[in-house]
Design an enzyme around this catalytic site. Structure first.
Site, PDB file in Angstrom:
ATOM      1  N   CYS A  74      -6.560   3.139 -14.244  1.00  0.00           N
ATOM      2  CA  CYS A  74      -5.733   2.047 -13.732  1.00  0.00           C
ATOM      3  C   CYS A  74      -6.351   0.672 -13.962  1.00  0.00           C
ATOM      4  O   CYS A  74      -5.688  -0.337 -13.774  1.00  0.00           O
ATOM      5  CB  CYS A  74      -5.450   2.256 -12.243  1.00  0.00           C
ATOM      6  SG  CYS A  74      -6.921   2.224 -11.207  1.00  0.00           S
ATOM      7  N   HIS A 111      -9.655  -8.011   2.473  1.00  0.00           N
ATOM      8  CA  HIS A 111      -8.728  -7.188   1.695  1.00  0.00           C
ATOM      9  C   HIS A 111      -9.542  -6.541   0.581  1.00  0.00           C
ATOM     10  O   HIS A 111     -10.270  -7.218  -0.150  1.00  0.00           O
ATOM     11  CB  HIS A 111      -7.617  -8.054   1.106  1.00  0.00           C
ATOM     12  CG  HIS A 111      -6.764  -7.338   0.107  1.00  0.00           C
ATOM     13  ND1 HIS A 111      -5.831  -6.393   0.474  1.00  0.00           N
ATOM     14  CD2 HIS A 111      -6.723  -7.411  -1.241  1.00  0.00           C
ATOM     15  CE1 HIS A 111      -5.241  -5.931  -0.620  1.00  0.00           C
ATOM     16  NE2 HIS A 111      -5.771  -6.531  -1.669  1.00  0.00           N
ATOM     17  N   HIS A 114      -5.848  -0.970  -2.294  1.00  0.00           N
ATOM     18  CA  HIS A 114      -4.844  -0.058  -1.750  1.00  0.00           C
ATOM     19  C   HIS A 114      -5.300   1.387  -1.924  1.00  0.00           C
ATOM     20  O   HIS A 114      -6.141   1.672  -2.768  1.00  0.00           O
ATOM     21  CB  HIS A 114      -3.493  -0.269  -2.454  1.00  0.00           C
ATOM     22  CG  HIS A 114      -2.887  -1.592  -2.146  1.00  0.00           C
ATOM     23  ND1 HIS A 114      -3.204  -2.730  -2.862  1.00  0.00           N
ATOM     24  CD2 HIS A 114      -2.017  -1.978  -1.176  1.00  0.00           C
ATOM     25  CE1 HIS A 114      -2.535  -3.761  -2.344  1.00  0.00           C
ATOM     26  NE2 HIS A 114      -1.811  -3.325  -1.321  1.00  0.00           N
ATOM     27  N   ASP A 118      -2.524  10.000  -5.060  1.00  0.00           N
ATOM     28  CA  ASP A 118      -2.516  10.652  -6.375  1.00  0.00           C
ATOM     29  C   ASP A 118      -3.935  10.857  -6.920  1.00  0.00           C
ATOM     30  O   ASP A 118      -4.157  10.891  -8.118  1.00  0.00           O
ATOM     31  CB  ASP A 118      -1.678   9.851  -7.363  1.00  0.00           C
ATOM     32  CG  ASP A 118      -2.196   8.425  -7.570  1.00  0.00           C
ATOM     33  OD1 ASP A 118      -3.214   8.046  -6.959  1.00  0.00           O
ATOM     34  OD2 ASP A 118      -1.561   7.684  -8.346  1.00  0.00           O
ATOM     35  N   ARG A 126      -6.717   8.207  -3.734  1.00  0.00           N
ATOM     36  CA  ARG A 126      -7.313   7.298  -4.718  1.00  0.00           C
ATOM     37  C   ARG A 126      -7.395   5.922  -4.087  1.00  0.00           C
ATOM     38  O   ARG A 126      -6.384   5.242  -3.910  1.00  0.00           O
ATOM     39  CB  ARG A 126      -6.465   7.239  -5.993  1.00  0.00           C
ATOM     40  CG  ARG A 126      -6.948   6.156  -6.978  1.00  0.00           C
ATOM     41  CD  ARG A 126      -6.158   6.166  -8.286  1.00  0.00           C
ATOM     42  NE  ARG A 126      -4.731   6.027  -8.124  1.00  0.00           N
ATOM     43  CZ  ARG A 126      -4.036   4.897  -8.267  1.00  0.00           C
ATOM     44  NH1 ARG A 126      -4.644   3.772  -8.575  1.00  0.00           N
ATOM     45  NH2 ARG A 126      -2.723   4.894  -8.119  1.00  0.00           N
ATOM     46  N   CYS A 128      -8.038   2.442  -4.662  1.00  0.00           N
ATOM     47  CA  CYS A 128      -8.023   1.522  -5.796  1.00  0.00           C
ATOM     48  C   CYS A 128      -8.502   0.162  -5.275  1.00  0.00           C
ATOM     49  O   CYS A 128      -7.795  -0.494  -4.511  1.00  0.00           O
ATOM     50  CB  CYS A 128      -6.603   1.445  -6.350  1.00  0.00           C
ATOM     51  SG  CYS A 128      -6.453   0.488  -7.846  1.00  0.00           S
TER      52      CYS A 128
END
Length: 157
Positions: A74, A111, A114, A118, A126, A128
């Site tokens: 990704c 922050h 996310h 999957d 996951r 990310c």
């Protein structure tokens, strides 16, 4: 606006937002304080696979281990789980015309990115994470940088 934050693990109480802007790069500030997202495949740790830990850039609290890192394709660092469940908080994020689960650091309320369902691990998650929200500490520098207690994560049995 006043923020409670820390830089490099040193707690800075009631830090002024302008001072925090001076300590972080523009991208780091945008990601951690404004819920931004850095570009995929154009960030510091998407392709980092040395052994070590990833800490919250603002608080210095350990978040993820390279032992749980994998290439999700990704363009951002991806992990199957945090080092300490309680330090990574999940919140519903309905921005950008979709519903996702945001992850934030508990200590600094940064922050991070996310979490998606999957992933390859036993829990199927996951995480990310934006490179701009974390700092990598290589295994051979853990002791020197005050994270010696995490060396045991890399002990082979």
């Amino acid at each position: 606006m006043r923020l409670s934050a820390s830089i490099g693990g040193i707690i800075l109480k009631n830090k002024d937002e302008n001072e925090l802007k001076k300590k972080l790069t523009k991208m780091q500030f945008e990601v951690t304080q404004r819920n931004g997202t850095e570009p995929p495949f154009q960030n510091e740790y998407w392709n980092e696979f040395r052994e070590g830990i990833y800490v919250d850039l603002v608080s210095g609290v350990p978040l993820f281990s390279s032992m749980e890192k994998f290439d999700a394709g990704c363009g951002w660092p991806s992990f199957t789980k945090p080092i300490q469940e309680g330090e990574v908080e999940e919140r519903q994020d309905s921005s950008h015309f979709m519903v996702r689960t945001e992850v934030r650091s508990r200590t600094a309320d940064s922050h991070l990115g996310h979490v998606f369902n999957d992933g390859p691990g036993p829990n199927g998650l996951r995480y990310c994470i934006n490179s701009a929200a974390i700092r990598f500490i290589p295994k051979d520098e853990l002791e020197k940088q005050g994270y010696g207690e995490y060396k045991s994560l890399f002990d082979t049995k």
